[in-house]
Write a protein that holds these residues in place. Structure first.
Motif: not given
Length: 289
Positions: A182-192, A272-279
């Motif tokens: 779904g569009r809300g899941m696209q381009r998210t860490a969850a999708a990957t 890894d969470p360290a690969n993502f910033d605060s946003d």
């Protein structure tokens, strides 16, 4: 129900696959578009030139007749079918499809404006909750020759799905097909992570030798997604199918068990969470790891 099952049976016969739908837009993130003939993919050129093949990694032996044969697979035995088990990750959980997912899948995949998510799928856009329940959820849940996993992001609702089909346990080969987000899941860490969980299950838990990804040649986002995940492009089946009355060429990709450890390590570094910033934005793209 017959329509959806019939499509799966046809694909089983032709080994065609249907890793289409929203897979590309959900996963393509860090990969630059590539058209047939271009040599831009880190993991394998999208070239359809005659004779273009991925580098062979198989050991070749010579038999008693002087003929070249593939190496023996030590202590090989057929692999189990993919299991209807829950696969939990940091950002998403993959759950075996069940009737309880109907409302969420209808809400996340079948809203007005979602028609384009279904362009490359073998079935039409569902127009009612009843159609989703009968022709998608019930049909897939009832199958014994495939396993469909529904993706539920942490803190969210079921927003995507993918199917292990076709499955060839005798050779240790399975395809991840029917990927749809779904569009809300696209381009998210969850999708990957959703696709990573499926790969990890069949390679690490079940001992498969090969995982396939196939898509309509015209579905450029799905081709980019395959490259981003580390699949190697293997070639194109011309005039492979007729889907919704239209001709389809099919591009084939694969990951081998020998390639999986390095690919898994890249996935884990990206997730890894360290690969993502605060946003929640990635610091480094998967394609560049």
């Amino acid at each position: 129900m017959r329509r959806y099952v019939g499509v799966l049976k046809a694909l089983d016969t032709r080994r065609g696959g249907w890793t289409d739908g929203a897979a590309g837009s959900a996963l393509a993130g860090a990969v630059t578009a590539a058209d047939p003939g271009e040599k831009t993919s880190r993991y394998g050129a999208f070239s359809s030139a005659p004779g273009t093949q991925p580098a062979t990694v198989a050991v070749v032996e010579t038999n008693a007749h002087g003929q070249s044969v593939g190496a023996l697979v030590p202590e090989w035995s057929p692999r189990p079918m993919p299991e209807r088990v829950e696969l939990a990750g940091r950002y998403v959980t993959a759950e075996p499809i069940d009737q309880r997912h109907t409302d969420a899948l209808y809400a996340s995949l079948c809203r007005p404006g979602d028609e384009s998510l279904w362009t490359y799928r073998p079935v039409p856009f569902p127009t009612s909750r009843a159609e989703v329940e009968e022709e998608l959820v019930r049909a897939l849940a009832a199958r014994t020759d495939s396993v469909t996993q529904v993706f539920v992001p942490v803190g969210g609702i079921a927003s995507g799905l993918a199917t292990f089909f076709p499955c060839v346990p005798s050779s240790g080969v399975v395809e991840i097909s029917g990927v749809l987000f779904g569009r809300g899941m696209q381009r998210t860490a969850a999708a990957t992570e959703a696709i990573h969980l499926l790969l990890r299950h069949v390679f690490d838990d079940l001992g498969y030798r090969r995982v396939e990804w196939k898509c309509d040649t015209l579905n450029a986002p799905s081709r980019r997604a395959a490259a981003r995940f580390g699949f190697t492009y293997e070639g194109r089946f011309r005039q492979h199918m007729v889907i919704k009355g239209r001709t389809r060429d099919t591009d084939w990709f694969s990951i081998l068990d020998s390639e999986w450890p390095a690919i898994r390590a890249r996935h884990e570094r990206w997730l890894d969470p360290a690969n993502f910033d605060s946003d929640g934005l990635q610091r480094q793209g998967l394609g560049s790891i």
